[in-house]
Design an enzyme around this catalytic site. Structure first.
Site, PDB file in Angstrom:
ATOM      1  N   HIS A 131       9.070   9.695  20.466  1.00 47.76           N
ATOM      2  CA  HIS A 131       9.581  10.224  21.734  1.00 47.76           C
ATOM      3  C   HIS A 131       8.450  10.097  22.763  1.00 47.76           C
ATOM      4  CE1 HIS A 131      10.831  13.387  24.600  1.00 47.76           C
ATOM      5  NE2 HIS A 131      12.029  13.344  24.051  1.00 47.76           N
ATOM      6  N   ASP A 208       4.877  15.509  15.284  1.00 44.03           N
ATOM      7  CA  ASP A 208       5.881  16.015  16.211  1.00 44.03           C
ATOM      8  C   ASP A 208       7.067  16.513  15.376  1.00 44.03           C
ATOM      9  OD1 ASP A 208       8.028  16.379  17.903  1.00 44.03           O
ATOM     10  OD2 ASP A 208       7.865  14.448  18.914  1.00 44.03           O
ATOM     11  N   GLN A 211      12.338  17.479  15.768  1.00 39.97           N
ATOM     12  CA  GLN A 211      13.628  17.222  15.120  1.00 39.97           C
ATOM     13  C   GLN A 211      13.615  17.636  13.654  1.00 39.97           C
ATOM     14  OE1 GLN A 211      16.201  16.322  16.806  1.00 39.97           O
ATOM     15  NE2 GLN A 211      15.270  15.594  18.708  1.00 39.97           N
ATOM     16  N   LYS A 234      15.749  23.407  20.244  1.00 44.38           N
ATOM     17  CA  LYS A 234      16.514  22.577  19.309  1.00 44.38           C
ATOM     18  C   LYS A 234      16.803  23.332  18.007  1.00 44.38           C
ATOM     19  CE  LYS A 234      14.244  18.351  20.967  1.00 44.38           C
ATOM     20  NZ  LYS A 234      15.201  17.758  21.901  1.00 44.38           N
ATOM     21  N   CYS A 372      14.672   8.890  25.540  1.00 47.13           N
ATOM     22  CA  CYS A 372      13.229   9.091  25.737  1.00 47.13           C
ATOM     23  C   CYS A 372      12.421   8.329  24.693  1.00 47.13           C
ATOM     24  CB  CYS A 372      12.856  10.567  25.727  1.00 47.13           C
ATOM     25  SG  CYS A 372      13.648  11.523  27.013  1.00 47.13           S
TER      26      CYS A 372
END
Lengths: 414, 152
Positions: A131, A208, A211, A234, A372
């Site tokens: 991302h 990261d 998700q 999220k 993104c």
């Protein structure tokens, strides 16, 4: 935690009933089919009520006043830190900096950790599936120091080329940055393997987790990484919340990035001394109401159980993938054996934006565009994809609704 | 409230779909006097327009698009209005088209077939798709290489 035992059936109807928004309709009575969870999740009533209750009953600033309200607000805010630290397997709440989300977390690492260490010719290693929040901060600090950003390639299946990643971990690499789960492909990256390779070469690894935290059980210490960034919105929490976990010894070495109230020990005009981590990195009044809500989101997810959530989403992924393969001309982007319930696809003869508009009219909310992730779109040579991303509260019937709407859209456009 | 099928018909009327499926003006100009590329990075819509000019007025037009149906159809239908227009004429046409997307009650007669886009007034997120060919033709006339309609 009071997680439901693994053998108990997953009661999707009861879970959906806890999300007020999932009951709404669009366009004159079409039931909402919300398949844009990788963009942001919906919020259960307990989270919405926690935010509401904060402003109705407890609103005060944190750590500044001795009155009862301030102590309650501080307790809520620090309680959220404790809950989140436990949720991601941190060794201590003091290892968790509360941020506005992943973007602020990666920028904090870029400016506080990385920038002072970068020399001309150095490099940051990332991957082409990242991302922008895990690319652009590194570009900005590399641009200031004449360093460069390298990106490990992926295979056509959407899996990271681990051998290439390891080969690129050269002596000039000062930080490696990899997503745990791709927001476009759904690929779950082999973080423990990557972390071991990074450790052998003395390169710190940032993951990261945007998700991953909403969809998988995460244990940052078992993963073996050095930084772990994630976002609250999220994972059923409010927008403007998130965190950066880092090893305590790393945080202790990092200078402040944002200056202001809350992060100081003593301020004199000629100079200031700073609080210990994590307060050192939390200048100004934080999103207290948001973190009150995020703490509730953690309790909510723990109540269901992340192992069960992950298993249920795998069922949905398998079902939706099989159904989507029935759509003529549909091609799925990202077919890694180990992937989360994110399905990006292209339909021959129909542009992603036209599909998304027509799906929306049927009540089916998906995202279309580049998500993104420009380098990933370039890797596959496509301008845009449609992406259906599932959460544990989605159903097989919603996957059917997606397929029915796609067939209808295709018939109109073809 | 209109049904989803009726709303789909507003965004994609038959004439728009016909142009999207079989766009006109696809034969490249061998020696264009002006050209530009339009690109909307968020959407992924990309279009290259070529113009031949005579006395400052458009005499020939061709485009190549990798884009959504709305961009392709708008580029194709726009081509039918361009012959004989100078820069000011294209700018007026663009303003009339913007007014149409803004929900103007009276359709300016200059728009011709482009009036089919009136239903798109209810889809503001897609306006930039239909507007991209206009911006790209104006960029070509201005001598600019690039255009976008994502930075309003």
């Amino acid at each position: 935690m009071n997680a439901v035992p693994a053998g108990v059936p997953f009661d999707t109807a009861a879970i959906r009933a806890r999300f007020p928004l999932l009951a709404r309709t669009v366009y004159g009575g079409k039931p909402l089919v919300y398949l844009d969870n990788a963009n942001t999740s919906q919020k259960p009533a307990c989270v919405i009520e926690a935010v509401d209750r904060f402003y109705r009953e407890r609103n005060a600033n944190v750590s500044r006043a001795v009155h009862a309200l301030s102590e309650e607000a501080t307790g809520l805010y620090e309680g959220a830190r404790t809950a989140l630290a436990r949720f991601i397997g941190a060794g201590s709440p003091q290892e968790l900096v509360l941020t506005s989300g992943t973007t602020m977390a990666t920028n904090l690492v870029a400016y506080s950790y990385l920038l002072p260490r970068l020399r001309p010719g150095d490099a940051v290693l990332t991957t082409v599936m990242e991302h922008h929040a895990n690319i652009v901060p590194w570009q900005l600090v590399c641009g200031r120091t004449d360093a460069q950003v390298l990106a490990a390639p992926i295979r056509d299946s959407g899996e990271l080329d681990v051998d290439a990643f390891v080969r690129l971990l050269g002596p000039r690499v000062k930080l490696a940055c990899v997503t745990h789960v791709s927001n476009v492909l759904g690929t779950v990256n082999p973080i423990p393997e990557l972390a071991a390779a990074c450790r052998r070469r003395g390169v710190p690894l940032l993951v990261d987790g945007s998700q991953a935290v909403p969809h998988l059980p995460v244990d940052v210490r078992a993963l073996g990484c050095d930084f772990y960034a994630f976002t609250g919105h999220k994972m059923c929490g409010p927008t403007g919340t998130g965190g950066l976990w880092a090893r305590r010894e790393i945080l202790a070495q990092m200078p402040p990035f944002f200056g202001g109230g809350e992060m100081i020990r003593e301020v004199r005009i000629e100079g200031s001394t700073f609080a210990d981590p994590p307060a050192r990195f939390e200048a100004g009044t934080p999103n207290i109401a948001g973190f009150a809500g995020l703490a509730e989101a953690v309790h909510f997810l723990e109540g269901i159980g992340m192992v069960r959530i992950a298993a249920r989403e795998q069922q949905l992924l398998r079902y939706a993938t099989a159904r989507l393969r029935e759509v003529p001309g549909l091609r799925i982007l990202g077919e890694a054996p180990h992937k989360a319930a994110v399905i990006s696809f292209l339909v021959e003869g129909a542009h992603a934006h036209d599909l998304a508009t027509l799906l929306d009219l049927e009540g089916v909310a998906v995202r279309s565009g580049h998500h993104c992730a420009h380098p990933l779109m370039q890797r596959y040579g496509v301008p845009a994809t449609c992406r259906a991303s599932f959460a544990f509260y989605n159903t097989e019937a919603e996957a059917d609704a997606l397929v029915a709407a796609l067939l209808k859209a295709r018939a109109l456009l073809a | 409230m209109s049904t989803p099928d009726a709303r789909a018909g507003e965004a994609y009327p038959a004439q728009v779909l016909a142009h999207a499926r079989q766009p006109r003006f696809q034969t490249p100009l061998p020696a264009p006097d002006a050209q530009a590329e339009g690109f909307n990075v968020l959407c992924g819509d990309r279009i290259r327009v070529m113009l031949s000019l005579r006395g400052g007025r458009i005499a020939g037009y061709a485009f190549h698009a990798q884009a959504c149906a709305l961009t392709v159809a708008a580029a194709s239908m726009l081509g039918e209005r361009l012959p004989g227009l100078d820069h000011a004429g294209v700018a007026r046409l663009r303003d009339d088209f913007d007014a149409l997307l803004g929900g103007a009650p009276a359709v300016p007669p200059t728009l011709g077939g482009l009036a089919e886009f009136a239903g798109l007034a209810r889809f503001p997120a897609r306006h930039r798709c239909a507007q991209l060919p206009f911006a790209t033709v104006l960029a070509a006339l201005d001598g600019r290489a690039h255009a976008t309609t994502e930075e309003a």
